[in-house]
Scaffold this motif. Structure first.
Motif, mmCIF file in Angstrom:
data_model
loop_
_atom_site.group_PDB
_atom_site.id
_atom_site.type_symbol
_atom_site.label_atom_id
_atom_site.label_comp_id
_atom_site.label_asym_id
_atom_site.label_seq_id
_atom_site.Cartn_x
_atom_site.Cartn_y
_atom_site.Cartn_z
ATOM 1 N N CYS A 135 0.529 -1.161 -0.215
ATOM 2 C CA CYS A 135 -0.029 -0.081 0.175
ATOM 3 C C CYS A 135 0.774 1.168 -0.004
ATOM 4 C CB CYS A 135 -0.898 0.015 1.087
ATOM 5 S SG CYS A 135 -2.111 -0.518 1.365
ATOM 6 N N SER A 136 1.889 1.228 0.852
ATOM 7 C CA SER A 136 2.792 2.698 0.829
ATOM 8 C C SER A 136 3.133 3.029 -0.500
ATOM 9 C CB SER A 136 3.757 1.882 2.148
ATOM 10 O OG SER A 136 4.807 1.355 1.889
ATOM 11 N N LYS A 137 3.824 2.201 -1.457
ATOM 12 C CA LYS A 137 4.202 2.049 -2.442
ATOM 13 C C LYS A 137 3.404 2.376 -4.246
ATOM 14 C CE LYS A 137 8.331 -0.624 -0.791
ATOM 15 N NZ LYS A 137 9.461 -1.714 -1.240
ATOM 16 N N VAL A 138 2.368 1.895 -3.245
ATOM 17 C CA VAL A 138 1.254 1.738 -4.815
ATOM 18 C C VAL A 138 1.038 3.480 -5.524
ATOM 19 C CG1 VAL A 138 -1.128 2.851 -3.519
ATOM 20 C CG2 VAL A 138 -1.241 0.919 -5.654
ATOM 21 N N GLU A 139 1.527 4.328 -5.269
ATOM 22 C CA GLU A 139 1.867 5.716 -6.176
ATOM 23 C C GLU A 139 2.852 5.650 -6.591
ATOM 24 O OE1 GLU A 139 4.613 6.443 -2.479
ATOM 25 O OE2 GLU A 139 2.390 5.729 -2.597
ATOM 26 N N LYS A 140 4.002 4.550 -6.770
ATOM 27 C CA LYS A 140 5.118 4.294 -7.812
ATOM 28 C C LYS A 140 4.985 3.010 -8.658
ATOM 29 C CE LYS A 140 8.414 5.007 -4.632
ATOM 30 N NZ LYS A 140 7.657 5.875 -2.909
ATOM 31 N N LYS A 141 3.670 2.746 -9.002
ATOM 32 C CA LYS A 141 3.188 1.401 -9.208
ATOM 33 C C LYS A 141 2.697 2.167 -11.055
ATOM 34 C CE LYS A 141 3.757 -1.441 -6.409
ATOM 35 N NZ LYS A 141 4.144 -2.730 -6.505
ATOM 36 N N SER A 142 2.959 1.647 -12.048
ATOM 37 C CA SER A 142 2.331 1.599 -13.534
ATOM 38 C C SER A 142 0.806 1.912 -13.503
ATOM 39 C CB SER A 142 2.303 0.945 -14.699
ATOM 40 O OG SER A 142 1.843 0.177 -14.496
ATOM 41 N N TYR A 158 -1.043 3.259 -11.011
ATOM 42 C CA TYR A 158 -1.654 3.762 -9.789
ATOM 43 C C TYR A 158 -2.344 4.965 -11.088
ATOM 44 C CZ TYR A 158 -1.716 7.554 -5.774
ATOM 45 O OH TYR A 158 -2.073 8.233 -5.523
ATOM 46 N N PRO A 159 -2.433 5.362 -12.035
ATOM 47 C CA PRO A 159 -3.378 6.961 -12.263
ATOM 48 C C PRO A 159 -4.677 6.573 -12.605
ATOM 49 C CG PRO A 159 -1.031 6.433 -13.849
ATOM 50 C CD PRO A 159 -1.050 6.016 -13.081
ATOM 51 N N ILE A 160 -4.920 4.743 -12.588
ATOM 52 C CA ILE A 160 -6.299 4.344 -12.924
ATOM 53 C C ILE A 160 -6.777 4.168 -11.295
ATOM 54 C CG2 ILE A 160 -7.222 2.358 -13.368
ATOM 55 C CD1 ILE A 160 -5.461 1.525 -15.525
ATOM 56 N N PHE A 161 -6.007 4.264 -10.296
ATOM 57 C CA PHE A 161 -6.108 4.129 -9.000
ATOM 58 C C PHE A 161 -7.318 5.644 -8.873
ATOM 59 C CE2 PHE A 161 -4.792 0.441 -8.148
ATOM 60 C CZ PHE A 161 -4.738 -0.115 -6.449
ATOM 61 N N ARG A 162 -6.372 6.975 -8.886
ATOM 62 C CA ARG A 162 -6.461 8.418 -9.138
ATOM 63 C C ARG A 162 -7.745 8.498 -9.630
ATOM 64 N NH1 ARG A 162 -6.193 10.396 -5.155
ATOM 65 N NH2 ARG A 162 -5.715 13.009 -6.277
ATOM 66 N N LEU A 163 -8.104 7.775 -11.193
ATOM 67 C CA LEU A 163 -8.857 8.475 -12.290
ATOM 68 C C LEU A 163 -10.200 7.520 -11.426
ATOM 69 C CD1 LEU A 163 -7.076 8.257 -15.606
ATOM 70 C CD2 LEU A 163 -8.120 10.215 -14.267
ATOM 71 N N ALA A 164 -10.518 6.918 -10.955
ATOM 72 C CA ALA A 164 -10.942 5.742 -10.164
ATOM 73 C C ALA A 164 -11.652 6.206 -8.671
ATOM 74 C CB ALA A 164 -11.126 4.473 -9.836
ATOM 75 N N GLY A 165 -10.914 7.069 -8.219
ATOM 76 C CA GLY A 165 -11.201 8.079 -7.407
ATOM 77 C C GLY A 165 -10.607 8.174 -6.113
ATOM 78 N N PHE A 166 -9.607 6.903 -5.552
ATOM 79 C CA PHE A 166 -8.933 6.467 -4.525
ATOM 80 C C PHE A 166 -7.941 7.840 -4.073
ATOM 81 C CE2 PHE A 166 -4.393 5.343 -3.488
ATOM 82 C CZ PHE A 166 -4.650 4.358 -2.368
ATOM 83 N N VAL A 167 -8.078 8.093 -2.963
ATOM 84 C CA VAL A 167 -7.475 9.043 -2.183
ATOM 85 C C VAL A 167 -6.309 8.902 -0.786
ATOM 86 C CG1 VAL A 167 -8.642 10.964 -3.004
ATOM 87 C CG2 VAL A 167 -9.155 9.546 -0.801
ATOM 88 N N GLY A 168 -6.456 7.294 -1.332
ATOM 89 C CA GLY A 168 -5.282 6.778 0.072
ATOM 90 C C GLY A 168 -6.393 5.436 0.253
ATOM 91 N N PHE A 169 -5.138 4.396 1.577
ATOM 92 C CA PHE A 169 -6.245 3.370 2.165
ATOM 93 C C PHE A 169 -6.472 3.727 2.981
ATOM 94 C CE2 PHE A 169 -3.137 1.444 -1.339
ATOM 95 C CZ PHE A 169 -3.878 0.797 -1.807
ATOM 96 N N ASP A 170 -6.503 4.584 3.973
ATOM 97 C CA ASP A 170 -6.873 5.149 5.247
ATOM 98 C C ASP A 170 -8.067 6.173 5.426
ATOM 99 O OD1 ASP A 170 -6.326 4.226 8.111
ATOM 100 O OD2 ASP A 170 -4.963 4.855 8.185
ATOM 101 N N GLY A 171 -8.230 6.795 4.078
ATOM 102 C CA GLY A 171 -9.230 8.211 4.227
ATOM 103 C C GLY A 171 -10.239 7.453 2.930
ATOM 104 N N ASP A 172 -10.798 8.462 2.658
ATOM 105 C CA ASP A 172 -12.036 8.863 2.232
ATOM 106 C C ASP A 172 -11.875 7.705 0.434
ATOM 107 O OD1 ASP A 172 -13.674 9.610 4.445
ATOM 108 O OD2 ASP A 172 -13.560 11.831 4.022
ATOM 109 N N TRP A 173 -12.829 7.461 0.139
ATOM 110 C CA TRP A 173 -13.222 7.050 -0.846
ATOM 111 C C TRP A 173 -14.301 8.650 -1.867
ATOM 112 C CZ3 TRP A 173 -10.944 4.083 -3.990
ATOM 113 C CH2 TRP A 173 -11.129 3.289 -5.242
#
Length: 182
Positions: free
Chosen positions: A157-164, A166-181
């Motif tokens: 989880c701590s490294k997900v922002e370095k993954k290829s 990750y832009p899909i996570f952000r486009l899907a509304g991801f803001v973090g594993f400990d936060g709001d969706w």
């Protein structure tokens, strides 16, 4: 889970139960054995191993040591599993909707080939690295023990922002594993 919470309370408050106040590397903690939770987890683990038929890695359950100081720490760790899995599942579920947008569909196709390939890339990386024994100083602390798999998952989880992907996570509304969706 309710039974484990009940047993944790019983273990923490049982007559004659002693504890040590120690710096575990996670701060000053009450280190105390938890025989009730330990027996219950051994039973759960045995049933899982029997159902699966093949177990990869160690079946050690840390409890009452510097990794997992007491039963409440143990339960807290395992209530975090949905915090890890839910965002991943939400991203996977959101991928087809994202691909309906022409520009995003083109992006997904150019980077991954298809929505299905994007899903496979995310799941392959998660399954390969979220349980690989990473995230601690040594194999015994992270390793392939039950608690170590959770340590590895948080490390992923701590490294997900370095993954290829990750832009899909952000486009899907991801803001973090400990936060709001969003």
């Amino acid at each position: 889970m309710f039974k484990l919470w009940y047993l944790a309370e019983q273990d923490m408050l049982r007559q004659g139960a002693s504890y040590r106040l120690c710096d575990t590397g996670q701060g000053l903690n009450r280190v105390q054995g938890a025989p009730g939770v330990s027996r219950a987890m051994s039973g759960i683990l045995s049933r899982c191993q029997a159902a699966i038929g093949h177990w990869v890695g160690s079946s050690v359950v840390h409890l009452g040591d510097h990794n997992v100081p007491n039963a409440l720490f143990f339960l807290n760790k395992y209530t975090q599993v949905p915090q890890i899995l839910n965002p991943v599942v939400l991203v996977l579920d959101e991928l087809p909707r994202l691909a309906q947008n022409p520009q995003l569909g083109d992006y997904i196709a150019s980077v991954f080939g298809s929505v299905d390939n994007a899903r496979k890339a995310i799941l392959t990386d998660f399954c390969r690295h979220a349980f690989d024994g990473s995230g601690a100083d040594n194999f015994f602390d992270a390793g392939s023990c039950i608690d170590g798999r959770l340590t590895s998952a948080w490390n992923w989880c701590s490294k997900v922002e370095k993954k290829s992907y990750y832009p899909i996570f952000r486009l899907a509304g991801f803001v973090g594993f400990d936060g709001d969706w969003k």
